[in-house]
Design a protein around this motif. Sequence first.
Motif, PDB file in Angstrom:
ATOM      1  N   ALA A 116     100.440  63.101  38.641  1.00  0.00           N
ATOM      2  CA  ALA A 116      99.633  62.126  39.358  1.00  0.00           C
ATOM      3  C   ALA A 116      99.569  60.792  38.629  1.00  0.00           C
ATOM      4  O   ALA A 116      99.339  59.759  39.245  1.00  0.00           O
ATOM      5  N   GLY A 117      99.747  60.769  37.328  1.00  0.00           N
ATOM      6  CA  GLY A 117      99.680  59.525  36.577  1.00  0.00           C
ATOM      7  C   GLY A 117     100.801  58.566  36.901  1.00  0.00           C
ATOM      8  O   GLY A 117     100.669  57.354  36.726  1.00  0.00           O
ATOM      9  N   SER A 118     101.911  59.079  37.392  1.00  0.00           N
ATOM     10  CA  SER A 118     103.025  58.202  37.730  1.00  0.00           C
ATOM     11  C   SER A 118     102.710  57.342  38.951  1.00  0.00           C
ATOM     12  O   SER A 118     103.337  56.317  39.150  1.00  0.00           O
ATOM     13  N   VAL A 119     101.742  57.759  39.757  1.00  0.00           N
ATOM     14  CA  VAL A 119     101.333  56.954  40.909  1.00  0.00           C
ATOM     15  C   VAL A 119     100.769  55.629  40.422  1.00  0.00           C
ATOM     16  O   VAL A 119     101.096  54.565  40.948  1.00  0.00           O
ATOM     17  N   TRP A 120      99.923  55.668  39.407  1.00  0.00           N
ATOM     18  CA  TRP A 120      99.343  54.447  38.855  1.00  0.00           C
ATOM     19  C   TRP A 120     100.411  53.578  38.229  1.00  0.00           C
ATOM     20  O   TRP A 120     100.414  52.368  38.400  1.00  0.00           O
TER      21      TRP A 120
ATOM     22  N   HIS B 118     102.758  52.045  41.114  1.00  0.00           N
ATOM     23  CA  HIS B 118     102.182  51.234  42.191  1.00  0.00           C
ATOM     24  C   HIS B 118     100.907  50.526  41.743  1.00  0.00           C
ATOM     25  O   HIS B 118      99.956  50.404  42.505  1.00  0.00           O
ATOM     26  N   ARG B 119     100.909  50.046  40.543  1.00  0.00           N
ATOM     27  CA  ARG B 119      99.723  49.411  39.974  1.00  0.00           C
ATOM     28  C   ARG B 119      99.278  48.193  40.786  1.00  0.00           C
ATOM     29  O   ARG B 119      98.099  48.053  41.106  1.00  0.00           O
ATOM     30  N   ALA B 120     100.196  47.310  41.131  1.00  0.00           N
ATOM     31  CA  ALA B 120      99.840  46.094  41.866  1.00  0.00           C
ATOM     32  C   ALA B 120      99.317  46.429  43.258  1.00  0.00           C
ATOM     33  O   ALA B 120      98.342  45.820  43.734  1.00  0.00           O
ATOM     34  N   LEU B 121      99.911  47.397  43.906  1.00  0.00           N
ATOM     35  CA  LEU B 121      99.471  47.787  45.245  1.00  0.00           C
ATOM     36  C   LEU B 121      98.073  48.389  45.213  1.00  0.00           C
ATOM     37  O   LEU B 121      97.231  48.075  46.068  1.00  0.00           O
ATOM     38  N   ILE B 122      97.790  49.229  44.231  1.00  0.00           N
ATOM     39  CA  ILE B 122      96.477  49.864  44.130  1.00  0.00           C
ATOM     40  C   ILE B 122      95.400  48.824  43.853  1.00  0.00           C
ATOM     41  O   ILE B 122      94.334  48.840  44.470  1.00  0.00           O
TER      42      ILE B 122
ATOM     43  N   ALA C  81      90.190  60.982  38.511  1.00  0.00           N
ATOM     44  CA  ALA C  81      90.373  60.703  37.080  1.00  0.00           C
ATOM     45  C   ALA C  81      91.769  61.091  36.618  1.00  0.00           C
ATOM     46  O   ALA C  81      92.412  60.354  35.859  1.00  0.00           O
ATOM     47  N   THR C  82      92.290  62.232  37.071  1.00  0.00           N
ATOM     48  CA  THR C  82      93.624  62.647  36.643  1.00  0.00           C
ATOM     49  C   THR C  82      94.718  61.830  37.317  1.00  0.00           C
ATOM     50  O   THR C  82      95.820  61.732  36.781  1.00  0.00           O
ATOM     51  N   SER C  83      94.421  61.225  38.464  1.00  0.00           N
ATOM     52  CA  SER C  83      95.456  60.417  39.112  1.00  0.00           C
ATOM     53  C   SER C  83      95.730  59.136  38.341  1.00  0.00           C
ATOM     54  O   SER C  83      96.804  58.559  38.471  1.00  0.00           O
ATOM     55  N   PHE C  84      94.776  58.683  37.544  1.00  0.00           N
ATOM     56  CA  PHE C  84      94.975  57.479  36.757  1.00  0.00           C
ATOM     57  C   PHE C  84      95.332  57.759  35.312  1.00  0.00           C
ATOM     58  O   PHE C  84      95.499  56.834  34.529  1.00  0.00           O
TER      59      PHE C  84
END
Length: 100
Positions: free
Chosen positions: A80-84, A87-91, A59-62
Amino acid sequence: MNSLVPKSPFLLWLNLTLALIVALAGFGLGFYQGLAAQVVILATIVSFAALFWALNYIATSFETRYRTVDADGPANHTGAGSVWLGHRALIVSMALLLIA
């Protein structure tokens, strides 16, 4: 430790509810199978804690978290939110591949 707690109370309660449902299902099935009480109770506690931690981590990663560099400077995405965000298209494409 504060970074693994979702900001949304709804997500926190949802994670707590899902972890509790899975732990109670394992608790009931453990006694149904005739396992020792100590093993069932230990497995219930461990599964609840591990699942609750994992759901909070997901939940915190998004979530989007902001950090201000200066009082005058712009806010930067960190954590962790910067990962979403990065890399939104990849996820999304990996999730679709896993579903297919």
